[in-house]
Motif scaffolding. Structure first.
Motif, short mmCIF file in Angstrom:
data_model
loop_
_atom_site.label_atom_id
_atom_site.label_comp_id
_atom_site.label_asym_id
_atom_site.label_seq_id
_atom_site.Cartn_x
_atom_site.Cartn_y
_atom_site.Cartn_z
N GLU A 125 44.13 40.79 41.89
CA GLU A 125 44.12 41.23 43.29
C GLU A 125 42.79 40.88 43.94
N THR A 129 42.09 38.21 47.08
CA THR A 129 41.37 38.66 48.28
C THR A 129 40.15 37.78 48.54
N GLN A 132 41.16 34.41 50.11
CA GLN A 132 41.44 34.53 51.55
C GLN A 132 40.16 34.59 52.36
N ASP A 250 50.25 36.24 50.34
CA ASP A 250 49.38 36.75 51.42
C ASP A 250 49.12 35.69 52.49
#
Length: 449
Positions: A125, A129, A132, A250
């Protein structure tokens, strides 16, 4: 503080190393004799060989007197079981490293705290993140946000065309009359020594420099470093790993055009079902012809997140040869960070390092609310909350007897980021971002106690 760490791999070792700088009472548990021997020889900690879920081992580690138990073994089941047992045996707080990102997404629904697990950390995770964030700040090769972007850290390799190459820090600051950024660390090209910049430090071509800036300062840094802000829209992801899947999901939700290449046929079909807005291709991403057929040269970013570090690095080099704006490779070996800038890949990310930094933030929630290790640099960034009786309270930055190998990058006050200079007065409640060499952490901490 008495802390028990289960797992002497890179996450556990890095955590133990950070905490040993502060003379914490650390016990490291692992079944691997060699990993424990290495930790025992290099760190001032207690090591214990055995199964972390063994009640006898936990009692030997004095779990009943511990304030924190951290499960960071490679086994998710071991970590969760350990935390539940530790809480039952009297430990005050527990943190478990997990690989199933669904647990994080449904943390409140599943009520892990009632099972004895206070915090869940998912390296996958965190890596998704981080990817991004890097795409959002595409011209920079490292980035981190403090207090939801009130202060932003960016890392950049200085090209020859950067206006302040050959100038001192204080001279570069005069390029913009309103200063919106602060250099906090740099590494010379071809060296492994980390410099904490002072006013008379020179910027040189090829320096890897880290800046703290506010939102409006990001555009200034684009100009000053000679970098161009690139719009990232078309993204190719190599590898349908958990990181690859989560990144693709995402990015699709934010309307990126995503192509995902997965070698395993069955897995590729499953991914295609789960990611209707992405184009999933079954093929070997090491095959240059396949990459060409899938229009690699038309991509804005290439992200390699297979389970093989060498494959990720080599495929990123192929992408870079096609003049892709942004390349990101996931690597398992932290030693590879030494290579990233010299071989031309924009950014290397390591799940274990991200996890260790995130866990450390949870450990130090009282005074240090954030900590991160800069990629390939011997420097740490810490965020402190200033207390009423802290030694720094009411003093100007100029008056503080700050160590030479440390600097204040910025301050967040009432949610607003401030690049604080020598005359800035620190007040109670301020969040102060400090960059320093690791051995200076105890001295810096005492100033904020």
């Amino acid at each position: 503080m008495k802390i028990i760490i289960a797992g002497a791999g890179e996450v556990g070792f890095h955590l133990a190393k950070l905490l040993s700088y502060e003379s914490q009472n650390i016990t490291l548990i692992d079944t691997n004799k060699e990993s424990l021997a290495y930790a025992d020889n290099h760190l001032d900690i207690r090591v214990l060989r055995g199964d972390a879920t063994s009640i006898a081992i936990l009692k030997d580690a004095s779990v009943q007197d511990s304030e924190l138990v951290i499960g960071v073994t490679s086994s998710e089941t071991t970590n969760l079981t350990l935390c539940m047992l530790a809480k039952q045996l009297g430990c005050k707080r527990t943190i478990a490293r997990i690989s199933n990102t669904e647990f994080v997404d449904n943390k409140e629904l599943l009520k892990f705290s009632e099972l004895g697990i206070d915090e869940l950390i998912s390296p996958e995770e965190l890596a998704a993140t981080e990817i991004q964030l890097l795409l959002n700040k595409s011209a920079f090769n490292d980035t981190y946000e403090f207090e939801e972007g009130a202060l932003i850290m960016v890392g950049v390799s200085l090209p020859k065309s950067a206006p302040f190459v050959g100038k001192m820090v204080k001279e570069a600051a005069n390029v913009f009359p309103e200063l919106h950024f602060m250099p906090i660390a740099l590494q010379r090209l071809g060296t492994q020594y980390t410099v904490i910049p002072r006013g008379d430090t020179y910027f040189k071509e090829g320096d890897q420099v880290y800046f703290i800036t506010v939102k409006e300062g990001v555009d200034e840094l684009y100009k000053l470093t000679g970098k161009k802000k690139e719009d990232i829209k078309n993204v190719m992801i190599l590898g349908g790993s958990k990181v690859g899947y989560k990144t693709a999901r995402d990015l699709c939700s934010k309307r990126f055009n995503v192509k995902l290449i997965e070698k395993n046929k069955e897995k590729a079909f499953d991914l295609a079902d789960d990611l209707p807005n992405a184009l999933v291709i079954n093929g070997d991403g090491r095959n240059v012809e396949l990459l060409d057929e899938e229009s690699l040269e038309s991509m804005d970013a290439f992200i390699a997140v297979t389970g093989n570090s060498e494959t990720n690095i080599m495929s990123c080099l192929v992408a870079k040869s096609k003049h892709i704006k942004k390349t990101i490779a996931l690597v398992e070996n932290m030693d590879y960070f030494q290579l990233s800038h010299s071989i031309g890949i924009d950014t290397l990310i390591n799940k274990k390092l991200l996890a260790a930094n995130n866990i450390f933030r949870h450990i130090r929630k009282g005074e240090v609310v954030a900590l991160m290790r800069l990629n390939n640099l011997n420097a740490e960034i810490l965020e402190f909350i200033v207390k009423r009786d802290s030694k720094v309270t009411g003093s100007t930055i100029r008056e503080l007897n700050f160590p030479k190998n440390a600097t204040i990058g910025g301050v967040v006050r009432d949610g607003e980021g401030i690049i604080a200079l020598g005359g800035f007065v620190i007040k109670e409640g301020d969040r102060v971002v400090v960059c320093c060499h690791p051995e200076q952490i105890p001295k810096i901490e005492r100033m904020f106690l």
